[in-house]
Design an enzyme around this catalytic site. Structure first.
Site, short mmCIF file in Angstrom:
data_model
loop_
_atom_site.label_atom_id
_atom_site.label_comp_id
_atom_site.label_asym_id
_atom_site.label_seq_id
_atom_site.Cartn_x
_atom_site.Cartn_y
_atom_site.Cartn_z
N CYS A 116 42.47 64.23 42.66
CA CYS A 116 43.05 65.56 42.82
C CYS A 116 43.76 66.09 41.58
O CYS A 116 43.59 67.24 41.21
CB CYS A 116 44.09 65.56 43.94
SG CYS A 116 43.48 65.04 45.53
N CYS B 158 42.54 58.91 40.73
CA CYS B 158 43.03 60.06 41.49
C CYS B 158 41.98 61.15 41.37
O CYS B 158 41.52 61.47 40.28
CB CYS B 158 44.35 60.54 40.92
SG CYS B 158 44.91 62.07 41.71
N GLU C 184 39.28 76.56 43.45
CA GLU C 184 37.97 76.24 42.88
C GLU C 184 37.69 76.79 41.48
O GLU C 184 37.08 76.11 40.66
CB GLU C 184 36.89 76.74 43.84
CG GLU C 184 36.97 76.09 45.19
CD GLU C 184 35.99 76.69 46.18
OE1 GLU C 184 35.14 75.96 46.68
OE2 GLU C 184 36.09 77.92 46.44
N ILE D 12 34.73 28.36 44.81
CA ILE D 12 36.09 28.26 44.28
C ILE D 12 36.62 29.69 44.18
O ILE D 12 35.93 30.60 43.72
CB ILE D 12 36.07 27.56 42.90
CG1 ILE D 12 35.76 26.07 43.11
CG2 ILE D 12 37.39 27.76 42.16
CD1 ILE D 12 35.72 25.24 41.87
N ASN E 291 34.59 34.44 35.51
CA ASN E 291 33.67 35.31 34.77
C ASN E 291 32.48 34.50 34.24
O ASN E 291 31.33 34.93 34.33
CB ASN E 291 34.41 36.01 33.63
CG ASN E 291 33.62 37.20 33.10
OD1 ASN E 291 32.99 37.12 32.07
ND2 ASN E 291 33.63 38.29 33.85
C1 LIG Z 1 36.50 46.40 40.13
C2 LIG Z 1 35.91 45.30 39.32
C3 LIG Z 1 35.74 45.51 37.98
C4 LIG Z 1 35.17 44.52 37.20
N1 LIG Z 1 34.98 44.75 35.88
C5 LIG Z 1 34.41 43.83 35.11
C6 LIG Z 1 34.22 44.08 33.74
O1 LIG Z 1 34.59 45.12 33.21
N2 LIG Z 1 33.59 43.13 33.02
C7 LIG Z 1 33.17 41.95 33.56
O2 LIG Z 1 32.62 41.13 32.86
N3 LIG Z 1 33.36 41.68 34.86
C8 LIG Z 1 33.97 42.59 35.64
N4 LIG Z 1 34.18 42.33 36.97
C9 LIG Z 1 33.73 41.03 37.51
C10 LIG Z 1 34.86 40.00 37.78
O3 LIG Z 1 36.12 40.54 37.72
C11 LIG Z 1 34.85 38.84 36.85
O4 LIG Z 1 33.63 38.20 36.86
C12 LIG Z 1 35.99 37.85 37.10
O5 LIG Z 1 36.27 37.22 35.90
C13 LIG Z 1 35.75 36.82 38.17
O6 LIG Z 1 36.93 36.02 38.32
P1 LIG Z 1 37.58 35.68 39.74
O7 LIG Z 1 38.72 34.78 39.49
O8 LIG Z 1 37.90 36.87 40.48
O9 LIG Z 1 36.37 34.94 40.40
P2 LIG Z 1 36.14 34.57 41.91
O10 LIG Z 1 35.53 35.69 42.64
O11 LIG Z 1 37.37 33.97 42.48
O12 LIG Z 1 35.03 33.45 41.67
C14 LIG Z 1 33.83 33.80 41.01
C15 LIG Z 1 32.85 32.63 40.94
O13 LIG Z 1 33.27 31.66 39.99
C16 LIG Z 1 33.20 30.35 40.55
N5 LIG Z 1 34.28 29.55 39.92
C17 LIG Z 1 35.52 29.99 39.64
N6 LIG Z 1 36.21 29.00 39.05
C18 LIG Z 1 35.38 27.93 38.96
C19 LIG Z 1 35.53 26.63 38.42
N7 LIG Z 1 36.65 26.21 37.89
N8 LIG Z 1 34.47 25.82 38.49
C20 LIG Z 1 33.30 26.22 39.05
N9 LIG Z 1 33.13 27.45 39.56
C21 LIG Z 1 34.13 28.29 39.51
C22 LIG Z 1 33.41 30.59 42.04
O14 LIG Z 1 32.91 29.54 42.82
C23 LIG Z 1 32.66 31.88 42.24
O15 LIG Z 1 31.30 31.64 42.42
C24 LIG Z 1 34.76 43.29 37.78
C25 LIG Z 1 34.95 43.08 39.15
C26 LIG Z 1 35.53 44.07 39.91
C27 LIG Z 1 35.72 43.84 41.36
S1 FES Z 2 43.59 61.35 45.09
FE1 FES Z 2 45.40 61.48 43.91
S2 FES Z 2 46.52 63.01 44.93
FE2 FES Z 2 44.62 63.01 45.97
#
Ligand SMILES: Cc1cc2nc3c(=O)[nH]c(=O)nc-3n(C[C@H](O)[C@H](O)[C@H](O)COP(=O)(O)OP(=O)(O)OC[C@H]3O[C@@H](n4cnc5c(N)ncnc54)[C@H](O)[C@@H]3O)c2cc1C
Ligand code: FES
Ligand code: FES
Length: 1321
Positions: A152, A150, A1253, A251, A345
């Site tokens: 605000c 947020c 402000e 995947i 991950n």
């Molecule tokens: C806002 C945000 C914050 C994040 N913060 C962090 C953080 O603090 N720390 C951190 O480490 N990461 C962070 N990440 C990265 C991400 O969340 C992780 O890497 C997450 O664990 C990926 O898992 P998923 O299921 O979403 O993967 P997906 O996007 O669904 O897949 C990721 C990859 O893994 C492969 N894969 C998945 N399963 C298999 C399998 N069984 N065999 C072979 N390949 C496979 C897929 O083919 C793909 O290439 C963040 C991401 C976002 C968007």
């Molecule tokens: S972004 Fe939270 S109230 Fe505006």
């Protein structure tokens, strides 16, 4: 598997949705908003970083016959992944049309919604928590809301609202005795909801999904659309076959990685395989070696399983589990952890993965399978990562599981992570560390050190590991380890990510922490006899849980004589709060599309300065759905925006990255965006000036340098006792309003053009559209309903978006929608001006300042925009609360090739405050005296003249200051801080208190005017229109309160619909905090006119407002009146030979205490106390909300937000993933705000004062307290006196300034010997 495609079936808010042609690339958010017109969930970032799109997913768990509920980010959830699931959005839990859900009601009623753009996401996160835990603790609530940003509120009122659901709340609700001592900010109009929350009232899970579980979940699926296939196999064999057939398929589980790749990294995948329903990938088993977790198990599930194991087993065997659980606390927000899987991950193999260093250090075991090969096992060791995002697992292989091993009694394990923002941020450096000792000894048998953030992959410090084996775990291990780690983990000074010395220092600092932790454990177990760690050094490893945040809000109650229906001074809720919470509030992009409406996506420069050679649109125009391209050739009128003095579309030359070249028009927003990315532009690069230093060197300025002076500066220097010189820098700040720049243009008959915009300056949009289209102003109407935050960024920089829509609407004669994506918005718009200030100050040995010479350089970017006004504000406000008799201040407006910087909340004022407080602090550090004494000595008194010759008439500096000293118990706490610092070597505290004086008015005199129209209808209801814009600051409710008091009717009868240029013309922008002062007066004047007209009808006994209105109407008396107000007495005052730059001053004081981890640079704001002068508050809830929100925005500026540009001008921080605004965990652990009592202001409406402000400036107290904590750390190594600290004081700066043996090992590389990753603007 069958090759026919299936229907996608799921439920949304209890309704069954059958999608016959599901698109595998479509997100759930897009589907909800565009197809189902459920616009409550907002599109803010599209990258899982803000939580505004949060929805709840429910699914039936057939094994346990239970329903699981969890929150996810709809912007990353592929719609195809919700087959057989139930989705709940804020519209599904309550509405103003039916009944509000308590979660919606509480956030609204406790003023937890300002602009309201984040509110539906907050509601849904809290709702999902309650569906899992009907009475969570406040800590759990804070943790659950970590993934919701947020901009605000400063979060406090949100937490306050949700406290009612917590364990800590009392059954008496707001009537609890604890609340009786303070003025609690609740909506007096609404009945209070009493906990406990009753889950039985919730909608039931769709019976169809349970009854037909097997049909939904045990059947393989295929969806295909636009050349992309989505497979959902249900057996491992099917999956293996698919992976064999499509080795380069992806995947998908959480899509938190793939979703980012496709959206922001231009990756295209034609085959996606959703593996959620494959049992083998979701199993969790306890083995002899550890816990085996299927690769598709989500991070939230991992957390639960490991916590259970920790709870049920001995400490010794769970050390890795504990490290994983601890790491998951800092891993993303709850929504991401609910969706993302453990295998994702590992397989992403990111060099900053948080889990991989732990898995590598503990040598976790992986199982993989592929077609034709039996399952193979491998350890996640030093050979696992082969290169940037590459592992030894083959494309045809599937990761089945990972086994996290138990530890044994001779084994110790820790994980570490450092990020800019502690919660929900990606790591700068992280580590997993494991040591195994020879039995019952302190001799190292095995050592495993794995680091992230130090190379293109997670790496092991192999040399260090080998060399330390066989050594005893004793103090001399640390210097040796530091030496080896330096060799193991080299980093080029220009390495991606930058801050290289800091990263290197973290590697050794982490090791030192590990060393201390293990030493302590060895001693506790009796393995070592002597405790070699001094007590004070334990501060390096002790983590103090400070509990949930708390605070108080104190304000004056209205007098007993005030009538009940007079709302002035009462904490009335924001006029749209309930619509915000239910998702019914309509923002620009929530408006239903009109017939024939098309979408516009910008095309802009990727070069900072270049000649345009060619713009090739051919590929883009081939894309199905693309209707055309617009550029300067399509502008019928002027291609120059007068208000910001810049070109709309570049003609021959681009002057910054983000400089607008053209725009694509298409049938949908995603198609328009894809096409705009496909346009090929040839440039011939020209020399670019990016930084203040470059501008000085090249003499590149927008204008001559403005100067103010008073007294005789040179004489002052000659006569004073001491003189100091110095320099300081403050970086940029991105507005990060949650709603991006948005406009819809609708062409009408005879050249008329209607604009629906999210702009703070409707009159500016009207003028610019008219000039661009070459039509008179009276043919353009700009309507603004509300903004999802503006903060100055939508004052003039909302104009280009409106113009793109208007030019396209003109060309195609169809409605056009131009709502920027987050990354486009950040690149195309400017920020707060970065500044460098050079100063020379003369003072007495007591600290009285007698002379000050300031030279201030602002990086203005590629166009004037409002830079002259902002520099003006810096120059006239850089005295803050201090009388400096001899004062010269010169401003230098640097013209550079970055996007033009612009207004941002407290524009100029905050830079001014930073500069003068830095100068004061320098003097204080030089003299080594109590800071409060020096500040007090220099305070203005009534009758003093400022350096711009304004006479100080009412001066409340001293009152605010003394009250703040008392409330904060400053002197006692300062003694405690000293004691804390004596007792702790590696954690230090600092406390600082600052005063504030803030002048109120537009600097340009003509803008200090306002108009209003008040209509009374024959049913007695009243409609107000005024020139201000509602952007979350509560302007409309304050204006309703003013009208209610002026007309003497209940505020329920008064309504404000929108701001529109055809109702109130020629209004100034809503800016400079003066909107309620100016518009309030205009409304009051109009209401007084109407009251006078109704006067003859009021005498009849027993008659009511409705009777008077009826009678007046029958008498043909006009029931409509305008009001006009101009702020009086501004400008030169010949009578006193002075200059009234401001209408009046507002005052305040703020005190903050901060604790710093000297080894990592982490900080915690322990407590903040604010006393603020708002005159007689119109609405204390709104005013306190503004104080808290502004303070947190200033906190972000000073402590977190680092806007980064590469040496070639590219913006590196394009979204919440890498630009960190404060999150819920950043609020002061204790936050007390009180409004100064008994100081009415006779210069503004109903004796109130402006508020939007000024409070932002008090956040400098956090910066100065941090500096003081760093100074205490420096004392430990004999470094005394002043040191320079630039803003923002991010962990890298804090750590490197603490200066000790670890920082000494990594000196900063000499400038000019390498190309840095990002530059100091
Ligand atoms: C806002 C945000 C914050 C994040 N913060 C962090 C953080 O603090 N720390 C951190 O480490 N990461 C962070 N990440 C990265 C991400 O969340 C992780 O890497 C997450 O664990 C990926 O898992 P998923 O299921 O979403 O993967 P997906 O996007 O669904 O897949 C990721 C990859 O893994 C492969 N894969 C998945 N399963 C298999 C399998 N069984 N065999 C072979 N390949 C496979 C897929 O083919 C793909 O290439 C963040 C991401 C976002 C968007
Ligand atoms: S972004 Fe939270 S109230 Fe505006
Ligand atoms: S829009 Fe989904 S998290 Fe920001």
């Amino acid at each position: 598997m069958e090759a026919k495609t299936d229907f996608l079936i799921f439920f949304v808010n209890g309704e069954k949705v059958i999608e016959k042609e599901p698109d595998p690339t479509c997100t759930l958010l897009h589907y909800l908003r565009s197809k189902l017109h459920l616009t409550g969930s907002k599109n803010v970032c599209g990258e899982g970083g803000c939580g505004a799109c949060t929805v709840m997913i429910s699914k039936y768990d057939d094994e346990n016959n239970s329903i699981l509920h969890y929150s996810v980010n709809a912007c990353l959830t592929p719609v195809c992944s919700v087959h057989g699931l139930a989705v709940t959005t804020t519209e599904g839990i309550g509405s103003l049309r039916t009944r509000l859900h308590p979660v919606q009601e509480q956030i609204a009623k406790h003023h937890g919604s300002q602009c309201g753009f984040c509110t539906p996401g907050m509601v849904m996160s809290m709702y999902a928590l309650l569906r899992n835990n009907t009475q969570p603790s406040m800590i759990e609530i804070e943790k659950y809301l970590e993934g919701n940003l947020c901009r605000c509120t400063g979060y406090r009122p949100i937490l306050e609202g949700y406290r009612t659901f917590s364990k800590e709340s009392c059954a008496m609700g707001d009537n609890c005795c604890k609340n009786q001592t303070e003025n609690k900010l609740k909506d007096e109009k609404k009945e209070n909801y009493s906990p406990p929350y009753d889950p039985t009232q919730e909608p039931i899970f769709p019976p169809d999904l349970k009854a037909n579980y097997s049909a939904y979940n045990n059947k393989s699926l295929l969806f295909e659309n636009n050349g992309v296939r989505w497979y959902r196999p249900v057996t491992l064999t099917e999956l293996i076959e698919l992976k064999h057939q499509y080795p380069h398929s992806k995947i998908i589980i959480g899509n938190t990685e793939v979703g980012i790749e496709t959206r922001y990294k231009k990756m295209k995948y034609h085959v996606l395989i959703h593996t959620c329903n494959i049992r083998e990938l979701n199993n969790i088993t306890y083995t002899d070696d550890g816990i085996k977790i299927g690769s598709s198990v989500t991070l939230s599930q991992v957390e639960v399983v490991l916590q259970q194991a920790i709870h049920n087993s001995s400490d010794e065997i769970c050390r890795v589990f504990k490290a994983v659980v601890e790491m998951l606390k800092w891993f993303a927000g709850k929504q991401i952890r609910n969706a993302a899987c453990i295998g994702g991950n590992i397989m992403t193999a990111s060099p900053i993965s948080d889990l991989n260093p732990i898995f590598q250090a503990c040598t976790a075991v992986l199982e993989v399978v592929s077609k034709g090969n039996s399952m193979r096992k491998m350890t996640l060791d030093g050979n696992f990562f082969q290169g940037y995002r590459q592992t030894i697992i083959q494309p045809t292989e599937v990761l089945l599981s990972l086994t996290i091993p138990y530890t044994n009694k001779n084994e110790y394990f820790e994980g570490y992570k450092q990020a800019i923002r502690k919660d929900d941020d990606i790591a700068i450096v992280n580590a997993g560390m494991r040591v195994v000792f020879e039995p019952e000894s302190d001799v190292i048998k095995e050592l495993h050190l794995s680091y992230g953030g130090m190379a293109p992959t997670t790496v092991m410090a192999k040399n260090t590991m080998q060399k330390l084996v066989g050594r005893k775990w004793e103090n001399n291990l640390v210097p040796a380890a530091c030496q080896y780690l330096e060799e193991d983990l080299p980093l080029d000074p220009g390495a991606p990510g930058g801050i290289v010395e800091y990263r290197k220092t973290l590697t050794t600092s982490f090791f030192f922490k590990f060393y201390l932790t293990v030493t302590q454990q060895l001693y506790n177990k009796g393995i070592t006899q002597e405790n070699t760690i001094p007590r004070s050094h334990l501060s390096a490893i002790e983590t103090r849980e400070l509990g949930p945040s708390k605070g108080s809000q104190v304000y004056e109650l209205v007098g007993a004589a005030q009538k009940d229906d007079n709302p002035i001074g009462r904490p009335v809720v924001h006029s749209s709060a309930y619509q915000h919470a239910t998702g019914e509030a309509v923002f620009v992009d929530d408006m239903l599309t009109l017939k024939g409406e098309l979408f516009v996506s910008p095309v802009y420069s990727s070069r900072p300065h270049a000649t345009l050679i060619n713009v090739d649109t051919s590929a883009a125009l081939q894309i199905p759905g693309v209707k055309g391209y617009i550029c300067y050739k399509d502008v019928p009128g002027s291609n120059h925006i007068d208000i910001s003095d810049e070109q709309l579309f570049a003609v021959e030359e681009v002057t910054c990255v983000g400089c607008l070249i053209g725009a694509v028009v298409a049938t949908s927003a995603p198609i328009a965006r894809e096409a705009s990315r496909s346009i090929k532009i040839d440039y011939k690069d020209l020399p670019a000036i990016l930084t203040i230093e470059d501008a000085i060197e090249n003499n590149s300025y927008l204008s001559k340098s403005p100067v103010y002076h008073s007294g005789d500066v040179n004489k002052g220097f000659e006569e004073c006792e001491q003189v100091l010189e110095g320099e300081v820098y403050m970086g940029a700040q991105e507005h990060f309003y949650l709603e991006t720049q948005s406009s819809i243009a609708v062409p009408k008959e005879r050249d008329e053009m209607d604009l629906f915009s999210a702009g703070q300056f409707p009159g500016g949009i009207q003028e610019s559209v008219a000039k661009t289209l070459d039509i008179p102003f009276n043919k353009v109407k700009c309507v603004v309903k509300r903004l999802g935050g503006g903060f100055g960024g939508k004052e003039v920089q909302s104009i280009p978006t409106a113009l793109m829509a208007a030019v396209a609407a003109k060309k195609y004669n169809l409605p056009m929608r131009c709502c920027l994506e987050r990354d486009d918005d950040i690149v195309m718009t400017g920020t707060r001006h970065p500044i460098t200030a050079k100063y020379k100050v003369g003072f007495s040995s007591e600290g009285r300042i007698s002379s000050l010479d300031l030279n201030i350089y602002a990086n203005c970017g590629n166009a004037p925009d409002v830079s002259y006004a902002i520099m003006g504000a810096i120059l006239i406000k850089c005295d803050n609360a201090y009388k400096i008799p001899n004062f010269r201040v010169t401003g230098h407006l640097c013209k550079t090739n970055i996007r033009s910087n612009t207004a941002m909340r407290a524009a100029g004022s905050i830079q001014a405050m930073f500069i003068i407080e830095t100068v004061l602090q320098h003097v204080i550090d030089q003299l080594g005296v109590e800071p409060t004494k020096v500040r007090e000595l220099n305070f203005y008194k009534v009758g003093d003249r400022t350096h711009v010759n304004q006479i100080i008439k009412d001066c409340n500096i001293q009152s605010c200051w003394e009250e703040c000293l008392n409330h904060s118990d400053y002197y006692n706490r300062k003694t405690q801080v000293h004691q804390f610092n004596r007792d702790n070597r590696w954690r230090k505290r600092g406390i600082s208190i600052v005063p504030l004086k803030y002048g109120i008015s537009f600097e340009v005199i003509q803008l200090n005017q306002a108009g209003a129209l008040v209509n009374i209808y024959t049913d007695g209801s009243v409609l107000i229109s005024h020139g201000g814009v509602e952007m979350g600051q509560g302007l409309h409710i304050k204006m309703i309160q003013v009208a209610s008091a002026s007309l003497g009717i209940s505020s329920d009868r008064i309504h404000i619909s929108e701001s529109s240029t055809n109702i109130v013309p020629n209004a100034p922008p809503s800016a400079a905090s003066v909107s309620s002062d100016l518009n309030g007066m205009a409304i009051k004047i109009a209401c007084e006119t109407l009251s006078k007209r109704l006067e003859p009808y009021k005498n009849e006994k027993g008659s009511s407002w409705n009777d008077w209105v009826k009678k007046a109407y029958e008498d043909r008396v006009s029931l409509s009146a305008t009001g006009f107000y101009k702020a009086p007495d501004l400008g030169p005052d010949p009578a006193t030979n002075s200059e009234n730059k401001f209408m009046y001053y507002t005052y305040g004081a703020g005190c903050s205490e901060v604790e710093v981890d000297c080894l990592t640079g982490d900080h915690t704001v322990i407590r903040t106390d604010i006393v603020f002068d708002v005159g007689t508050s119109l609405n204390p809830a709104i005013d306190i909300g503004q104080i808290e929100g502004a303070f947190m925005m200033g906190y972000g500026l000073y402590m977190l937000e680092n806007f980064k540009i590469s040496p070639n001008g590219k913006v590196l921080t394009q979204g919440p993933g890498n630009y960190k605004i404060p999150a819920i965990s950043n609020i002061p652990k204790q936050f007390n705000v009180s409004l100064l009592k008994g100081k009415p202001n006779d210069r503004a409406v109903y004796s109130s004062k402006a508020i939007g402000e000024p409070p932002l400036l008090l956040s400098v107290s956090v910066f100065l307290a941090t500096k003081s904590a760093i100074m205490a750390a420096r004392h430990e190594t004999g470094r005394r006196g002043y040191f320079r600290l630039d803003s923002p004081a991010t962990p890298d700066k804090i750590r490197m300034q603490c200066q000790d043996e670890f920082t000494k090992q990594f000196p900063v590389a000499e400038e000019g010997t390498y190309t840095p990753w990002f530059i100091k603007l």
